[in-house]
Design a protein around this motif. Structure first.
Motif, PDB file in Angstrom:
ATOM      1  N   ARG A  79       0.841  -1.200   0.000  1.00 44.34           N
ATOM      2  CA  ARG A  79       0.000   0.000   0.000  1.00 44.34           C
ATOM      3  C   ARG A  79       0.874   1.248   0.000  1.00 44.34           C
ATOM      4  O   ARG A  79       1.943   1.263   0.579  1.00 44.34           O
ATOM      5  CB  ARG A  79      -0.893   0.022   1.252  1.00 44.34           C
ATOM      6  N   GLY A  80       0.403   2.317  -0.582  1.00 46.19           N
ATOM      7  CA  GLY A  80       1.148   3.562  -0.569  1.00 46.19           C
ATOM      8  C   GLY A  80       0.810   4.395   0.659  1.00 46.19           C
ATOM      9  O   GLY A  80      -0.144   4.118   1.370  1.00 46.19           O
ATOM     10  N   GLY A  81       1.611   5.393   0.922  1.00 49.85           N
ATOM     11  CA  GLY A  81       1.325   6.317   2.017  1.00 49.85           C
ATOM     12  C   GLY A  81       1.734   5.781   3.372  1.00 49.85           C
ATOM     13  O   GLY A  81       2.561   4.896   3.481  1.00 49.85           O
ATOM     14  N   THR A  82       1.123   6.326   4.405  1.00 50.66           N
ATOM     15  CA  THR A  82       1.443   5.937   5.775  1.00 50.66           C
ATOM     16  C   THR A  82       0.166   5.614   6.527  1.00 50.66           C
ATOM     17  O   THR A  82      -0.842   6.296   6.370  1.00 50.66           O
ATOM     18  CB  THR A  82       2.228   7.035   6.515  1.00 50.66           C
ATOM     19  N   MET A  83       0.193   4.602   7.355  1.00 50.84           N
ATOM     20  CA  MET A  83      -0.973   4.265   8.169  1.00 50.84           C
ATOM     21  C   MET A  83      -0.949   5.005   9.499  1.00 50.84           C
ATOM     22  O   MET A  83      -1.936   5.049  10.196  1.00 50.84           O
ATOM     23  CB  MET A  83      -1.058   2.758   8.403  1.00 50.84           C
ATOM     24  N   LEU A  84       0.193   5.598   9.853  1.00 50.41           N
ATOM     25  CA  LEU A  84       0.323   6.284  11.138  1.00 50.41           C
ATOM     26  C   LEU A  84       0.222   7.802  11.017  1.00 50.41           C
ATOM     27  O   LEU A  84      -0.038   8.475  11.996  1.00 50.41           O
ATOM     28  CB  LEU A  84       1.658   5.929  11.806  1.00 50.41           C
ATOM     29  N   GLY A  85       0.449   8.335   9.832  1.00 48.40           N
ATOM     30  CA  GLY A  85       0.487   9.785   9.672  1.00 48.40           C
ATOM     31  C   GLY A  85       1.886  10.303   9.980  1.00 48.40           C
ATOM     32  O   GLY A  85       2.746   9.567  10.465  1.00 48.40           O
ATOM     33  N   THR A  86       2.114  11.562   9.720  1.00 52.78           N
ATOM     34  CA  THR A  86       3.433  12.157   9.928  1.00 52.78           C
ATOM     35  C   THR A  86       3.288  13.541  10.545  1.00 52.78           C
ATOM     36  O   THR A  86       2.203  14.100  10.610  1.00 52.78           O
ATOM     37  CB  THR A  86       4.201  12.295   8.595  1.00 52.78           C
TER      38      THR A  86
END
Length: 92
Positions: free
Chosen positions: A35-42
């Motif tokens: 999957r692309g992106g982040t599951m935790l956020g930044t």
């Protein structure tokens, strides 16, 4: 019991109470690399290192991994130094 926690929205997630850490289970992270992106956020910059170390101590964390580039490395170093200064036993 050993758990792996994911801290939401980068270092700010240690002390901003709107988002609690999540337990990263094998089921939850299975296939994450597809999957692309982040599951935790930044988040970027401005982390309160003293508050982060307070949470590390409060939550009983004995190891913290900081993922990022130069800023993440600098933050990890600052956190490690503050842990030592406060007598908090945690590998960063």
């Amino acid at each position: 019991e050993d758990n792996v926690l994911g801290i939401k929205y980068g270092l700010r997630g240690f002390y901003e109470r709107s988002d609690k850490p999540i337990t990263l289970t094998p089921k939850l992270v299975n296939g994450i690399h597809l999957r692309g992106g982040t599951m935790l956020g930044t988040s970027r910059g401005g982390a309160n290192v003293k508050e982060i170390v307070k949470r590390i101590d409060l939550w009983g964390l004995n190891m913290v991994f900081v993922v990022g580039g130069n800023g993440g490395n600098a933050a990890a170093h600052a956190i490690a130094e503050e842990c030592e200064a406060q007598g908090v036993c945690c590998a960063v």
